[in-house]
Design an enzyme around this catalytic site. Structure first.
Site, PDB file in Angstrom:
ATOM      1  N   ARG A  37      25.795  37.812 -24.878  1.00 30.41           N
ATOM      2  CA  ARG A  37      26.686  38.392 -25.899  1.00 30.41           C
ATOM      3  C   ARG A  37      25.924  38.850 -27.136  1.00 30.41           C
ATOM      4  NH1 ARG A  37      30.997  34.058 -26.002  1.00 30.41           N
ATOM      5  NH2 ARG A  37      31.802  34.072 -23.889  1.00 30.41           N
ATOM      6  N   ARG A  50      33.876  49.280 -32.623  1.00 31.40           N
ATOM      7  CA  ARG A  50      34.983  48.920 -31.753  1.00 31.40           C
ATOM      8  C   ARG A  50      36.354  49.028 -32.415  1.00 31.40           C
ATOM      9  NH1 ARG A  50      37.294  47.567 -28.794  1.00 31.40           N
ATOM     10  NH2 ARG A  50      37.723  45.356 -28.717  1.00 31.40           N
TER      11      ARG A  50
END
Length: 367
Positions: A37, A50
């Site tokens: 991640r 995002r």
């Protein structure tokens, strides 16, 4: 000798192959490091990129996946990039609908409830048609990396994907999915086989697209005991490694190193060491020396700092890294966290972790 250095897609020549050398068990000057991640919400630039996009829409945009994959490399001298994607794109390829619910996480609109529901799944999946966007993201990112570091592709493993498909999302007990293993063993194997076949094609497709290593995530291994793991997880984990390698050979594609990360599966380390993977990833609940004793010297280890250690002051992170390197040894070892980075982590502490791995491993190697 361009044919040897450049793949058919004319990718830039790799400048830092430390991660690949460590994965193959070759000597390295420093211990390579990357983070699960590493492209994630702990980075403000990630949240910005995002912000306006639906999560899975982002996964389907090669351009955005490329940008998100590169973001951590602009900040930290990591030794590998991992393509930004999600393990649940595979159930989507089988025809299931998954949505990202804010505050709840990935949610299946219609999870598998009865054995009959297996008939709703696509029985033959054309991975290029269903998951071509991941392949495009890999190719684009491989070019955009300009040979800086290798690019890792990945997939979820069959049991982990099956558990999501039945639970309909995260679960603390996995009771619904595990009940299938006890009540419907044949149907469970049918589903696991279907998943394994798709995963094999998906991983081979990632290498064809430019992935230079592959990681298989058995994130829910900890919900199984030794017997269930032996029956319902391990055979497919083994089979995926074997089939991917033989297909890569058949298609004259590079034989890339493969990593198996089965979280909380200490009971299976010996089996995982012989499952056909060059690297075994470890979570933070196992002592490095014990893992090395069980896995032996012929497999590279990856891991396993407790992600929460990154909440510590930077000097403390350095001490913990030094101790970890002394326990694992600096060779046949890839430094990583024992799980993914959490969204509220300070990027500077991630930088301190990466730099400590490089500094301490170089120092140990010199002396």
């Amino acid at each position: 000798t361009c044919s040897l250095l450049c793949s058919p897609k004319g990718f830039p020549k790799l400048k830092n192959d430390t991660f690949l050398r460590a994965a193959r068990g070759e000597q390295t000057e420093h211990t390579p490091v990357w983070c699960m991640r590493q492209a994630g919400r702990y980075l403000p630039e990630f949240r910005e990129t995002r912000a306006s996009q639906d999560f899975f829409a982002t996964c389907r945009s090669p351009k955005l996946c490329c940008e998100l994959t590169l973001q951590p490399l602009r900040r930290f001298p990591l030794d590998a990039a991992i393509i930004f994607s999600d393990i649940l794109v595979v159930p989507q390829a089988l025809g299931m609908e998954v949505v990202m619910v804010p505050g709840k996480g990935p949610t299946f609109t219609e999870p598998l409830k009865e054995v009959e529901d297996l008939l709703k799944l696509r029985q033959k999946v054309d991975v290029t048609a269903e998951l071509g966007y991941v392949f495009q993201a890999i190719t684009l990112t491989r070019h955009s990396l300009e040979g800086k570091v290798p690019l890792i592709g990945f997939s979820g493993a069959p049991w982990t994907l099956m558990s999501y498909m039945i639970e309909g999302g995260g679960s603390t007990t996995m009771a619904k999915a595990k009940s299938w293993l006890y009540r419907h063993p044949e149907a469970s194997h049918r589903l696991l086989r279907l998943l394994a076949d798709v995963i094999i094609d998906y991983l081979v497709g990632q290498v064809a697209a430019g992935a230079q290593a592959l990681q298989l995530f058995e994130s829910h291994a900890g919900h199984l005991g030794p017997e269930l793991f032996q029956d319902f997880a391990l055979p497919y984990i083994r089979d995926i490694a074997q089939a991917v390698k033989s297909k890569l050979k058949e298609e004259a594609l590079p034989l890339v190193p493969m990593i198996i990360f089965a979280k909380d599966a200490h009971y299976a380390l010996r089996d995982l060491a012989h499952a056909g993977y060059e690297v075994v990833g470890l979570d933070w609940t196992i002592r490095p020396q014990e893992a090395r004793a069980q896995i032996g010297k012929d497999v590279t280890l990856q891991g396993n700092l407790d992600p929460c250690a990154l909440y510590a002051p930077k000097e403390k992170i350095g001490e913990l890294v030094k101790k970890m390197l002394e326990s694992f040894g600096t060779q046949r070892y890839i430094a990583n966290l024992g799980h993914g980075l959490y969204p509220d982590m300070n990027p500077e502490h991630v930088g301190a972790f990466v730099e400590a791995v490089h500094a301490h491993s170089r120092h140990i190697n010199k002396h």
